[in-house]
Motif scaffolding. Structure first.
Motif, PDB file in Angstrom:
ATOM      1  N   ARG A 195       3.607  -7.318   5.288  1.00  0.00           N
ATOM      2  CA  ARG A 195       3.129  -8.061   4.108  1.00  0.00           C
ATOM      3  C   ARG A 195       4.040  -9.245   3.818  1.00  0.00           C
ATOM      4  O   ARG A 195       3.564 -10.355   3.565  1.00  0.00           O
ATOM      5  CB  ARG A 195       3.126  -7.141   2.877  1.00  0.00           C
TER       6      ARG A 195
ATOM      7  N   LEU B 167       1.999  12.445  12.876  1.00  0.00           N
ATOM      8  CA  LEU B 167       1.183  11.806  11.831  1.00  0.00           C
ATOM      9  C   LEU B 167      -0.303  11.847  12.183  1.00  0.00           C
ATOM     10  O   LEU B 167      -1.148  12.184  11.345  1.00  0.00           O
ATOM     11  CB  LEU B 167       1.638  10.362  11.636  1.00  0.00           C
TER      12      LEU B 167
ATOM     13  N   MET C 251       0.854  -1.201   0.000  1.00  0.00           N
ATOM     14  CA  MET C 251       0.000   0.000   0.000  1.00  0.00           C
ATOM     15  C   MET C 251       0.879   1.237   0.000  1.00  0.00           C
ATOM     16  O   MET C 251       1.779   1.346   0.814  1.00  0.00           O
ATOM     17  CB  MET C 251      -0.867  -0.014   1.281  1.00  0.00           C
ATOM     18  N   LYS C 252       0.642   2.139  -0.963  1.00  0.00           N
ATOM     19  CA  LYS C 252       1.492   3.318  -1.040  1.00  0.00           C
ATOM     20  C   LYS C 252       1.126   4.278   0.079  1.00  0.00           C
ATOM     21  O   LYS C 252       0.027   4.222   0.657  1.00  0.00           O
ATOM     22  CB  LYS C 252       1.319   3.982  -2.399  1.00  0.00           C
ATOM     23  N   ASN C 253       2.049   5.207   0.321  1.00  0.00           N
ATOM     24  CA  ASN C 253       1.850   6.172   1.397  1.00  0.00           C
ATOM     25  C   ASN C 253       0.571   6.973   1.230  1.00  0.00           C
ATOM     26  O   ASN C 253      -0.139   7.220   2.199  1.00  0.00           O
ATOM     27  CB  ASN C 253       3.042   7.120   1.470  1.00  0.00           C
TER      28      ASN C 253
ATOM     29  N   LEU D  31      -3.106  -1.082   9.665  1.00  0.00           N
ATOM     30  CA  LEU D  31      -2.405   0.207   9.558  1.00  0.00           C
ATOM     31  C   LEU D  31      -2.068   0.758  10.940  1.00  0.00           C
ATOM     32  O   LEU D  31      -0.942   1.195  11.198  1.00  0.00           O
ATOM     33  CB  LEU D  31      -3.270   1.191   8.768  1.00  0.00           C
ATOM     34  N   PHE D  32      -3.038   0.714  11.840  1.00  0.00           N
ATOM     35  CA  PHE D  32      -2.799   1.232  13.195  1.00  0.00           C
ATOM     36  C   PHE D  32      -1.742   0.409  13.929  1.00  0.00           C
ATOM     37  O   PHE D  32      -0.965   0.930  14.721  1.00  0.00           O
ATOM     38  CB  PHE D  32      -4.097   1.276  14.009  1.00  0.00           C
TER      39      PHE D  32
ATOM     40  N   ARG E  10       6.126   8.721   7.521  1.00  0.00           N
ATOM     41  CA  ARG E  10       5.576   8.080   6.308  1.00  0.00           C
ATOM     42  C   ARG E  10       6.527   7.014   5.779  1.00  0.00           C
ATOM     43  O   ARG E  10       6.099   5.921   5.382  1.00  0.00           O
ATOM     44  CB  ARG E  10       5.315   9.140   5.241  1.00  0.00           C
ATOM     45  N   LYS E  11       7.823   7.321   5.828  1.00  0.00           N
ATOM     46  CA  LYS E  11       8.832   6.369   5.338  1.00  0.00           C
ATOM     47  C   LYS E  11       8.821   5.105   6.189  1.00  0.00           C
ATOM     48  O   LYS E  11       8.803   3.971   5.662  1.00  0.00           O
ATOM     49  CB  LYS E  11      10.206   7.032   5.433  1.00  0.00           C
TER      50      LYS E  11
ATOM     51  N   LEU F   2       6.466   4.040   8.111  1.00  0.00           N
ATOM     52  CA  LEU F   2       5.177   3.353   7.996  1.00  0.00           C
ATOM     53  C   LEU F   2       5.162   2.442   6.770  1.00  0.00           C
ATOM     54  O   LEU F   2       4.733   1.283   6.844  1.00  0.00           O
ATOM     55  CB  LEU F   2       4.063   4.390   7.906  1.00  0.00           C
ATOM     56  N   GLU F   3       5.694   2.965   5.685  1.00  0.00           N
ATOM     57  CA  GLU F   3       5.752   2.157   4.460  1.00  0.00           C
ATOM     58  C   GLU F   3       6.623   0.927   4.678  1.00  0.00           C
ATOM     59  O   GLU F   3       6.270  -0.188   4.265  1.00  0.00           O
ATOM     60  CB  GLU F   3       6.326   3.001   3.318  1.00  0.00           C
TER      61      GLU F   3
ATOM     62  N   LEU G  12       4.809  -1.606   6.884  1.00  0.00           N
ATOM     63  CA  LEU G  12       3.712  -2.270   6.170  1.00  0.00           C
ATOM     64  C   LEU G  12       4.260  -3.330   5.207  1.00  0.00           C
ATOM     65  O   LEU G  12       3.695  -4.415   5.079  1.00  0.00           O
ATOM     66  CB  LEU G  12       2.871  -1.239   5.417  1.00  0.00           C
TER      67      LEU G  12
ATOM     68  N   ILE H 265       1.343   1.878  12.782  1.00  0.00           N
ATOM     69  CA  ILE H 265       1.489   3.243  13.322  1.00  0.00           C
ATOM     70  C   ILE H 265       1.955   3.179  14.772  1.00  0.00           C
ATOM     71  O   ILE H 265       2.769   3.988  15.218  1.00  0.00           O
ATOM     72  CB  ILE H 265       0.155   4.022  13.198  1.00  0.00           C
TER      73      ILE H 265
ATOM     74  N   LEU I 225      -6.600   6.284   3.750  1.00  0.00           N
ATOM     75  CA  LEU I 225      -7.295   5.326   4.619  1.00  0.00           C
ATOM     76  C   LEU I 225      -7.483   5.920   6.017  1.00  0.00           C
ATOM     77  O   LEU I 225      -8.555   5.802   6.616  1.00  0.00           O
ATOM     78  CB  LEU I 225      -6.496   4.019   4.688  1.00  0.00           C
ATOM     79  N   LEU I 226      -6.437   6.580   6.511  1.00  0.00           N
ATOM     80  CA  LEU I 226      -6.529   7.209   7.839  1.00  0.00           C
ATOM     81  C   LEU I 226      -7.600   8.294   7.855  1.00  0.00           C
ATOM     82  O   LEU I 226      -8.287   8.485   8.863  1.00  0.00           O
ATOM     83  CB  LEU I 226      -5.187   7.832   8.229  1.00  0.00           C
TER      84      LEU I 226
ATOM     85  N   ASN J 178      -2.254   5.049   2.360  1.00  0.00           N
ATOM     86  CA  ASN J 178      -2.304   4.961   3.823  1.00  0.00           C
ATOM     87  C   ASN J 178      -2.963   6.192   4.400  1.00  0.00           C
ATOM     88  O   ASN J 178      -3.812   6.115   5.289  1.00  0.00           O
ATOM     89  CB  ASN J 178      -0.886   4.854   4.417  1.00  0.00           C
ATOM     90  N   ILE J 179      -2.528   7.340   3.892  1.00  0.00           N
ATOM     91  CA  ILE J 179      -3.069   8.611   4.406  1.00  0.00           C
ATOM     92  C   ILE J 179      -4.560   8.709   4.098  1.00  0.00           C
ATOM     93  O   ILE J 179      -5.351   9.109   4.959  1.00  0.00           O
ATOM     94  CB  ILE J 179      -2.301   9.814   3.783  1.00  0.00           C
TER      95      ILE J 179
END
Lengths: 94, 176
Positions: free
Chosen positions: B174, B131, A1-3, B116-117, B163-164, B166-167, B170, B120, A9-10, A6-7
């Motif tokens: 995966r 964020l 999932m690209k950044n 996602l959380f 953001r970096k 987080l990617e 994730l 985070i 989605l948030l 993600n944003i």
């Protein structure tokens, strides 16, 4: 999932209202944390008790100090005679 | 600020904001309610300390962020030492406080947002804070800077790193 995804989605997380009962809970908690005030009648009663105790103690001390020393010596002599104690300071009976 | 009416006004204006921020930090309804309560009790007791150097909203945001971070640190300490609910439980079962229960998340997004959380939550505190304030509270960098008591440039840098990371997390999730 690209950044960006993600944003996005948030951002789909919705705002909700705080529950209505929460303020009541907060008020109750605040009351619990406030210092308790003593009722005036309690404070007066406590004050009088302390003054009374000090007074009684002072009275006892004054009476003890000014009490007749002759009386206490007489009492000691009577007790000595009763138990047959020698009232002389001499160590040996001569 | 001192009367109960004034406090009620402050509560009415900011309760939803505090509650939603707590939800986004903790992702659990009950914990968010407890923490919201804690925040407003603190506001009540510290109201004399508020000298108007920042806006009321910024001040309240700051109290909320600090309360959430303190709570998370306490939870981390509990996990580290492992709390057993009873002696009859197997030793490897460690109590995990707060299951994922966020009333602001739609059912169709639940799994994706839960994942996602989770990632985070792995971010360092300041990156996570920046964020969340940016994405879920929709604040400007300057507002975030005021809340976090850092420069706007620092906020930019924190957001970039968040953001970096987080990617990266994730991707690990995966692949792992």
């Amino acid at each position: 999932m690209k950044n960006d995804d993600n944003i996005e989605l948030l951002k789909r997380v919705q705002k909700v209202e705080a529950p209505e009962f929460l303020f009541t809970r907060i008020q109750a908690k605040i009351e619990d944390t406030l210092p308790t005030k003593m009722p005036l009648s309690w404070a007066l009663g406590l004050g009088f008790s302390i003054v009374f105790l000090i007074g009684i103690n002072a009275f006892s001390v004054v009476n003890y100090n000014s009490g007749s020393s002759a009386t206490s010596v007489k009492e000691q002599n009577d007790l000595g005679e009763f138990v047959g104690a020698n009232q002389s300071n001499q160590l040996y009976n001569e | 600020m001192g009367s109960s009416e004034e406090f009620k006004t402050i509560y009415d204006l900011h309760a939803d904001m505090v509650y939603n921020l707590c939800l986004n930090y903790l992702q659990n309804e009950e914990e968010a309610q407890d923490l919201t309560q804690e925040v407003f009790v603190k506001i009540f007791h510290q109201q004399e300390k508020f000298q108007g150097q920042s806006s009321m909203k910024t001040w309240i945001y700051r109290i909320t962020v600090n309360a959430c971070l303190d709570h998370l640190r306490k939870n981390k300490r509990k996990k580290r030492f492992g709390i057993r609910l009873s002696f009859s439980e197997p030793e490897n079962e460690i109590h995990t406080p707060g299951e994922f229960r966020h009333p602001g998340i739609l059912l169709e997004d639940k799994e994706a947002l839960k994942n996602l959380f989770q990632q985070i939550n792995r971010l360092p505190e300041n990156q996570k804070t920046a964020l969340l304030l940016k994405t879920t509270e929709d604040l400007k960098n300057s507002e975030i800077a005021e809340i976090m008591k850092v420069s706007a440039k620092s906020v930019e840098s924190l957001l970039g790193r968040a953001r970096k990371n987080l990617e990266k997390f994730l991707e690990e999730a995966r692949d792992g």
